[in-house]
Design a protein around this motif. Structure first.
Motif, mmCIF file in Angstrom:
data_model
loop_
_atom_site.group_PDB
_atom_site.id
_atom_site.type_symbol
_atom_site.label_atom_id
_atom_site.label_comp_id
_atom_site.label_asym_id
_atom_site.label_seq_id
_atom_site.Cartn_x
_atom_site.Cartn_y
_atom_site.Cartn_z
ATOM 1 N N SER A 1 0.817 -1.210 0.000
ATOM 2 C CA SER A 1 0.000 0.000 0.000
ATOM 3 C C SER A 1 0.853 1.264 0.000
ATOM 4 C CB SER A 1 -0.927 0.004 1.207
ATOM 5 O OG SER A 1 -0.175 -0.028 2.405
ATOM 6 N N LYS A 2 2.030 1.220 0.659
ATOM 7 C CA LYS A 2 2.900 2.391 0.738
ATOM 8 C C LYS A 2 4.237 2.197 0.042
ATOM 9 C CE LYS A 2 1.024 4.063 5.144
ATOM 10 N NZ LYS A 2 1.349 4.464 6.549
ATOM 11 N N MET A 3 4.550 0.944 -0.311
ATOM 12 C CA MET A 3 5.854 0.663 -0.912
ATOM 13 C C MET A 3 5.744 -0.579 -1.776
ATOM 14 S SD MET A 3 9.432 -0.208 1.062
ATOM 15 C CE MET A 3 8.744 -1.744 1.664
ATOM 16 N N HIS A 4 6.413 -0.549 -2.931
ATOM 17 C CA HIS A 4 6.505 -1.699 -3.810
ATOM 18 C C HIS A 4 7.948 -2.181 -3.812
ATOM 19 C CE1 HIS A 4 2.529 -0.669 -4.948
ATOM 20 N NE2 HIS A 4 2.842 0.325 -5.768
ATOM 21 N N MET A 5 8.155 -3.479 -3.620
ATOM 22 C CA MET A 5 9.485 -4.067 -3.643
ATOM 23 C C MET A 5 9.671 -4.769 -4.984
ATOM 24 S SD MET A 5 12.117 -4.093 -1.626
ATOM 25 C CE MET A 5 11.352 -3.816 -0.028
ATOM 26 N N ALA A 6 10.663 -4.319 -5.767
ATOM 27 C CA ALA A 6 10.904 -4.850 -7.104
ATOM 28 C C ALA A 6 12.207 -5.628 -7.128
ATOM 29 C CB ALA A 6 10.944 -3.720 -8.127
ATOM 30 N N ALA A 7 12.227 -6.719 -7.897
ATOM 31 C CA ALA A 7 13.410 -7.583 -7.996
ATOM 32 C C ALA A 7 13.707 -7.862 -9.464
ATOM 33 C CB ALA A 7 13.185 -8.887 -7.243
ATOM 34 N N VAL A 8 14.998 -7.809 -9.830
ATOM 35 C CA VAL A 8 15.457 -8.136 -11.178
ATOM 36 C C VAL A 8 16.565 -9.175 -11.064
ATOM 37 C CG1 VAL A 8 14.835 -5.877 -12.119
ATOM 38 C CG2 VAL A 8 17.136 -6.243 -11.180
ATOM 39 N N ASN A 9 17.077 -9.612 -12.205
ATOM 40 C CA ASN A 9 18.180 -10.571 -12.230
ATOM 41 C C ASN A 9 19.419 -9.950 -11.594
ATOM 42 O OD1 ASN A 9 20.093 -12.518 -12.826
ATOM 43 N ND2 ASN A 9 19.314 -12.862 -14.893
ATOM 44 N N SER A 10 20.072 -10.705 -10.723
ATOM 45 C CA SER A 10 21.256 -10.183 -10.021
ATOM 46 C C SER A 10 22.393 -9.858 -10.973
ATOM 47 C CB SER A 10 21.729 -11.196 -8.968
ATOM 48 O OG SER A 10 22.012 -12.446 -9.582
ATOM 49 N N ALA A 11 22.392 -10.450 -12.180
ATOM 50 C CA ALA A 11 23.446 -10.158 -13.148
ATOM 51 C C ALA A 11 23.229 -8.831 -13.861
ATOM 52 C CB ALA A 11 23.526 -11.283 -14.182
ATOM 53 N N CYS A 12 22.047 -8.233 -13.686
ATOM 54 C CA CYS A 12 21.720 -6.993 -14.405
ATOM 55 C C CYS A 12 21.882 -5.749 -13.539
ATOM 56 C CB CYS A 12 20.278 -7.046 -14.931
ATOM 57 S SG CYS A 12 19.955 -8.415 -16.061
ATOM 58 N N ALA A 13 22.022 -5.904 -12.238
ATOM 59 C CA ALA A 13 22.101 -4.739 -11.360
ATOM 60 C C ALA A 13 22.915 -5.088 -10.123
ATOM 61 C CB ALA A 13 20.704 -4.272 -10.962
ATOM 62 N N ASP A 14 23.645 -4.080 -9.593
ATOM 63 C CA ASP A 14 24.407 -4.296 -8.362
ATOM 64 C C ASP A 14 23.476 -4.556 -7.181
ATOM 65 O OD1 ASP A 14 26.708 -3.845 -9.805
ATOM 66 O OD2 ASP A 14 26.735 -1.684 -9.366
ATOM 67 N N VAL A 15 22.336 -3.860 -7.170
ATOM 68 C CA VAL A 15 21.324 -4.072 -6.131
ATOM 69 C C VAL A 15 20.107 -4.666 -6.824
ATOM 70 C CG1 VAL A 15 19.960 -3.002 -4.312
ATOM 71 C CG2 VAL A 15 22.227 -2.083 -4.867
ATOM 72 N N PRO A 16 19.938 -5.995 -6.789
ATOM 73 C CA PRO A 16 18.860 -6.611 -7.571
ATOM 74 C C PRO A 16 17.460 -6.403 -6.997
ATOM 75 C CG PRO A 16 20.046 -8.278 -6.330
ATOM 76 C CD PRO A 16 20.787 -6.993 -6.115
ATOM 77 N N VAL A 17 17.358 -6.008 -5.736
ATOM 78 C CA VAL A 17 16.048 -5.784 -5.107
ATOM 79 C C VAL A 17 16.003 -4.357 -4.584
ATOM 80 C CG1 VAL A 17 14.395 -6.532 -3.374
ATOM 81 C CG2 VAL A 17 15.890 -8.214 -4.455
ATOM 82 N N ARG A 18 15.051 -3.576 -5.067
ATOM 83 C CA ARG A 18 14.924 -2.185 -4.643
ATOM 84 C C ARG A 18 13.476 -1.887 -4.264
ATOM 85 N NH1 ARG A 18 17.195 1.978 -8.929
ATOM 86 N NH2 ARG A 18 16.074 3.324 -7.437
ATOM 87 N N SER A 19 13.316 -0.899 -3.395
ATOM 88 C CA SER A 19 11.974 -0.467 -2.992
ATOM 89 C C SER A 19 11.625 0.844 -3.696
ATOM 90 C CB SER A 19 11.905 -0.283 -1.474
ATOM 91 O OG SER A 19 12.791 0.743 -1.054
ATOM 92 N N PHE A 20 10.365 0.981 -4.051
ATOM 93 C CA PHE A 20 9.862 2.182 -4.706
ATOM 94 C C PHE A 20 8.575 2.610 -4.015
ATOM 95 C CE2 PHE A 20 12.502 0.167 -7.850
ATOM 96 C CZ PHE A 20 13.119 1.222 -8.523
ATOM 97 N N GLY A 21 8.329 3.907 -4.026
ATOM 98 C CA GLY A 21 7.088 4.437 -3.468
ATOM 99 C C GLY A 21 5.900 4.145 -4.363
ATOM 100 N N THR A 22 4.762 4.622 -3.946
ATOM 101 C CA THR A 22 3.526 4.349 -4.683
ATOM 102 C C THR A 22 3.000 5.561 -5.452
ATOM 103 O OG1 THR A 22 2.237 4.857 -2.690
ATOM 104 C CG2 THR A 22 2.831 2.558 -3.053
ATOM 105 N N PHE A 23 3.696 6.701 -5.385
ATOM 106 C CA PHE A 23 3.277 7.862 -6.162
ATOM 107 C C PHE A 23 3.529 7.602 -7.648
ATOM 108 C CE2 PHE A 23 4.274 10.743 -2.302
ATOM 109 C CZ PHE A 23 3.132 10.278 -1.675
ATOM 110 N N THR A 24 2.833 8.345 -8.490
ATOM 111 C CA THR A 24 2.954 8.121 -9.935
ATOM 112 C C THR A 24 4.382 8.317 -10.424
ATOM 113 O OG1 THR A 24 0.668 8.875 -10.221
ATOM 114 C CG2 THR A 24 2.059 8.817 -12.186
ATOM 115 N N GLN A 25 5.068 9.332 -9.883
ATOM 116 C CA GLN A 25 6.459 9.557 -10.262
ATOM 117 C C GLN A 25 7.331 8.368 -9.880
ATOM 118 O OE1 GLN A 25 7.693 11.957 -12.120
ATOM 119 N NE2 GLN A 25 9.735 11.033 -12.004
#
Length: 455
Positions: A26-50
């Motif tokens: 509701s207040k935060m989205h946790m996103a995960a990508v392949n570890s070979a594509c990013a130094d930090v494969p799991v990041r958190s993002f807010g829920t605002f449109t930006q």
């Protein structure tokens, strides 16, 4: 080069290289990508449109092509729509099919686990119709909520009348009908004379003017009239909002009609001419026939309003399901197949909150009182297995007819209850003859003029 093994088993091969996943909150989205594509494969993002656009930019930078997310409440809707607009292939996943390992329940581990399952192709996306049908479904669901709100205020009006000891609901079948609303509006306008109020009786009302007059002698108090007035005003507001939804639905169906294939032949006369309560104000049956090219109301139990709601929930072509069996399984109307060691452990249907399944169950309950083949099937099964199982089985039959009509253009003609009973009798008789033959006996019919002895 030999495949890597883990514990003597071949390692799973990733089939979705550009897979990503989002754990919706509701207040935060946790996103995960392949570890070979990013130094930090799991990041958190807010829920605002930006924040959601920043999430899409990060996915683009990481080479993501396909994204999986759990359908949590309605929080997933803006995420889904924005990512779909940005060109990603997004699928919704039922949480029951993506459970994490017990004891490792965090947002980070959930997102990483979801991405791993998606990369191996182990997740199956939920059905979501195209944009136009999704818009139709949104209007229909909004209208359904307005009907519920209006019904609540009908109850409030009845309560206020009861507090005034005006027994209107005992002399009219529906206080929101023609007679009831005329009398209520007259009371709100200031009329108190029961002789005058009784003259607002509609000619179709079964109660006489004298009976209505006796029921309208009450105890007038200002606070009860005030409550009745406010409930009536709110009821009228929701009725006006329902008309706004009807206009939106009519315009949307007209647009789908213009882009679709023209139906062949003329629409037959309706079986039932009585207008359903709370039905849309426009001709739904004709509008649906122009969009689909088939008449869904030929199937007993499916009126125009219910057929429109089913189309809003399932779409117009049903190509998402290869067969009627797949369709009824998605609706949770097909028997279960829980088997172990070759033995059927359970054949109970799964529980479901599907709106389409609820609509089909409603159609099954309605058709159970009709003199049709489906009605005869419902009554026979209800007497043997109970009404609950009869509703589910009949709803499944209606779902198959709905699928074949919409997908393959089948024209359904009801054979009648007598035809079904004759078929059932022939089937039972054939089974009895076969069993008797295996035991060395032969069945023989009793002549009509014979009087068997009573032992």
């Amino acid at each position: 080069m030999p495949k890597k093994t883990t514990g003597g088993r071949p390692e799973l091969k990733a089939v979705n290289v550009g897979a990503a996943a989002i754990d919706i909150g509701s207040k935060m989205h946790m996103a995960a990508v392949n570890s070979a594509c990013a130094d930090v494969p799991v990041r958190s993002f807010g829920t605002f449109t930006q924040d959601l656009h920043e999430l899409a930019d990060w996915f683009k930078a990481c080479g993501v092509t396909s994204i999986a997310m759990e359908s949590t409440g309605v929080y997933w809707v803006p995420v889904y729509e924005i990512l779909e607009q940005r060109g990603f292939d997004v699928i919704l996943v039922n949480a029951r099919y993506a459970k994490n390992v017990p004891g490792r329940k965090t947002d980070v581990s959930d997102a990483a686990w979801l991405r791993e399952l998606h990369s191996y192709g182990l997740l199956r996306g939920s059905f979501r119709p195209n944009a136009e049908i999704a818009t139709l479904r949104a209007y229909l669901r909004q209208r359904e909520r307005l009907v519920e709100y209006a019904a609540a205020h009908i109850q409030h009006m009845q309560k206020a009348l009861m507090e005034m000891n005006l027994q209107l609901h005992h002399v009219v079948s529906d206080i929101a009908g023609a007679t009831g609303m005329r009398i209520i509006r007259a009371i709100v306008a200031g009329e108190r004379n029961p002789d005058v109020l009784a003259t607002y009786r509609d000619v179709r009302c079964h109660s006489s003017i004298e009976t209505i007059r006796a029921a309208l002698v009450g105890n007038d108090r200002h606070e009860h009239v005030f409550a009745l007035t406010q409930s009536l005003e709110l009821y009228d507001i929701y009725q006006a909002k329902m008309l706004d939804c009807d206009r939106k639905l009519e315009v949307l169906l007209a647009g789908l009609n213009d882009r679709g294939a023209k139906p062949v032949g003329r629409l037959a006369k309706p079986r039932i001419k009585t207008k359903q309560v709370n039905a849309p104000t426009f001709d739904v049956r004709t509008a649906l026939y122009g969009v689909l090219g088939v008449d869904l109301t030929e199937i007993h139990g499916l009126g125009p309003s219910l057929a429109l709601k089913l189309v809003g929930e399932c779409g117009t072509d049903l190509r998402a399901w290869p067969s009627a069996t797949h369709f009824t399984s998605w609706l949770c109307l097909a028997p279960g197949n829980k088997i172990s060691g070759g033995k059927v452990l359970s054949s109970r249907t799964r529980r479901s909150s599907s709106r389409a399944a609820a609509l089909l169950r409603l159609a099954a309950t309605t058709v159970g009182r009709s003199d049709t083949a489906l009605g005869a099937f419902y009554r026979r099964l209800a007497s043997r297995a109970g009404k609950s199982k009869a509703v589910t089985a009949t709803a499944r039959k209606i779902a198959v007819l709905f699928y074949n009509t919409l997908r393959h253009g089948m024209s359904y003609k009801d054979p009648g209850a007598d035809h079904y009973e004759q078929q059932y009798r022939s089937r039972v008789l054939a089974n009895l003859q076969r069993r008797a033959k295996t035991l060395g006996f032969m069945l023989q019919s009793i002549p009509e003029n014979a009087n068997p002895a009573v032992s």
